[in-house]
Scaffold this active site. Sequence first.
Site, PDB file in Angstrom:
ATOM      1  N   LYS A  38       0.845  -1.204   0.000  1.00 27.45           N
ATOM      2  CA  LYS A  38       0.000   0.000   0.000  1.00 27.45           C
ATOM      3  C   LYS A  38       0.882   1.257   0.000  1.00 27.45           C
ATOM      4  O   LYS A  38       2.079   1.176   0.308  1.00 27.45           O
ATOM      5  CB  LYS A  38      -0.915  -0.010   1.222  1.00 27.45           C
ATOM      6  CG  LYS A  38      -0.182  -0.003   2.573  1.00 27.45           C
ATOM      7  CD  LYS A  38      -1.124  -0.332   3.720  1.00 27.45           C
ATOM      8  CE  LYS A  38      -0.377  -0.344   5.049  1.00 27.45           C
ATOM      9  NZ  LYS A  38      -1.184  -0.952   6.132  1.00 27.45           N
ATOM     10  N   TYR A 264      14.045  31.480   5.735  1.00 29.05           N
ATOM     11  CA  TYR A 264      12.816  32.215   6.067  1.00 29.05           C
ATOM     12  C   TYR A 264      12.728  32.510   7.563  1.00 29.05           C
ATOM     13  O   TYR A 264      13.120  31.695   8.389  1.00 29.05           O
ATOM     14  CB  TYR A 264      11.589  31.399   5.669  1.00 29.05           C
ATOM     15  CG  TYR A 264      11.313  31.403   4.171  1.00 29.05           C
ATOM     16  CD1 TYR A 264      11.264  32.598   3.447  1.00 29.05           C
ATOM     17  CD2 TYR A 264      11.077  30.208   3.508  1.00 29.05           C
ATOM     18  CE1 TYR A 264      10.986  32.580   2.084  1.00 29.05           C
ATOM     19  CE2 TYR A 264      10.789  30.184   2.151  1.00 29.05           C
ATOM     20  CZ  TYR A 264      10.751  31.383   1.443  1.00 29.05           C
ATOM     21  OH  TYR A 264      10.468  31.370   0.103  1.00 29.05           O
TER      22      TYR A 264
HETATM   23  C1  LIG Z   1      -0.320  -1.880   6.914  1.00 28.40           C
HETATM   24  C2  LIG Z   1      -0.824  -3.183   7.431  1.00 28.40           C
HETATM   25  C3  LIG Z   1       0.053  -4.274   7.629  1.00 28.40           C
HETATM   26  C4  LIG Z   1       1.562  -4.153   7.515  1.00 28.40           C
HETATM   27  O1  LIG Z   1       2.112  -3.759   8.751  1.00 28.40           O
HETATM   28  P1  LIG Z   1       3.707  -3.623   8.937  1.00 28.40           P
HETATM   29  O2  LIG Z   1       3.855  -3.178  10.350  1.00 28.40           O
HETATM   30  O3  LIG Z   1       4.144  -2.586   7.971  1.00 28.40           O
HETATM   31  O4  LIG Z   1       4.281  -4.964   8.662  1.00 28.40           O
HETATM   32  C5  LIG Z   1      -0.499  -5.499   7.948  1.00 28.40           C
HETATM   33  N1  LIG Z   1      -1.831  -5.644   8.116  1.00 28.40           N
HETATM   34  C6  LIG Z   1      -2.688  -4.615   7.980  1.00 28.40           C
HETATM   35  C7  LIG Z   1      -4.149  -4.836   8.206  1.00 28.40           C
HETATM   36  C8  LIG Z   1      -2.218  -3.346   7.655  1.00 28.40           C
HETATM   37  O5  LIG Z   1      -3.075  -2.325   7.545  1.00 28.40           O
END
Ligand SMILES: *Cc1c(COP(=O)(O)O)cnc(C)c1O
Length: 373
Positions: A38, A264
């Site tokens: 993601k 700035y």
């Molecule tokens: C983002 C997510 C993960 C991954 O978690 P990490 O800590 O990056 O390994 C796993 N399960 C769900 C439901 C998530 O939203």
Amino acid sequence: MLKTNETVLEIDLDALEHNYTYLKSKLRPTTKFLAVVKAFAYGSDATKIARKLEGLGVDYFAVAYVKEGAVLRDGGIKTPILVLHPQPSNFDALIQKGLEPSLYSPKILREFLEMAKKNKQKDYPVHIKFNTGLNRLGFWENDVDYIIEQLVGRNEIKIVSIFSHLAASEDLKEATFTNGQINTFQKIAAQVDKKLDPAPFRHLLNTSGIINYSESQFDMVRSGIGLYGYGNEKNIDARLRPVARLKTIISQIHKIEPNETVGYNRAYVSDGYRVTATLPLGHADGIGRQYGNGNTYVMVHGKKAPIIGNVCMDMIMIDITGIDCREGDEVVIFGEDPTAEEFASTANTISYELLTGISQRVKRVFVGDCFDN
Ligand SMILES: *Cc1c(COP(=O)(O)O)cnc(C)c1O
């Protein structure tokens, strides 16, 4: 390392393979591996990362939203893709792209069933998310009967997996709470198994879950941050390799007199003769204002140079006094030293936020073995 002549996020696919192999070594050989890609694969490049991982034999991918899954399909990814947080307005597109929804509430379940019917689907694969304590998304333990009732006499969807998400898998002080979540999930799974044949497969652990609770790996694990080289723990970080390295070059060098100001609002005031360098990246690239005013350093030829004054939209200034360097020379913002976790911690945040915040303006370049060339 490639030599750069602009700001780039270098993505090391060999490091990705190393991290995947390391995480797999914590698991039984039969446990499936879902790679979380993601948010542009945690700020890198979802399609390139997914292609590499598909070549390595990953079993599943997960994205947050339908659009992210559609990009992977358009990029040729064939592996099943779980959409963690689909919106009903995108259910049509989800089905067209062959993505698999997480169904997490009665409303979402009913709406997806309707859409599957409208699209004349049979046994469309879905995943049921249970809330065991994170209190973010998910059905409750006592919703199992309700879920099964919705499916009686219909065949549009098929529950292929059930899952839950841990709230504090990285924090061993919360082990009692986490073990409670694991127990609740086990009870839910036992109930579901009595009602569904074949029983759906089960998954619970994220990266820190794999590290700290590997005995609860069930049938699959879901890893994001670990693949990108961070394990929420120093000794795990030492075993992993950062996939993303943010680099830039020095645009201009200035010699500053005592009591002059830089940037700035004149936020930096020199306490003597200083040499500063201006770099072509700023808060619009994902280096927020919290990194300014001396809290954070970058690396110039292996030496620490603090970010001084206010971070601008397109530039930051650093103090390079005493460092032998020239205009055009390379600067490492984060990578191996400092790591994204170390850099982020100077502003009380975490690698997840820093990595996913590197904006699309920054060019992504790839090193290491790709499967697509
Ligand atoms: C983002 C997510 C993960 C991954 O978690 P990490 O800590 O990056 O390994 C796993 N399960 C769900 C439901 C998530 O939203």
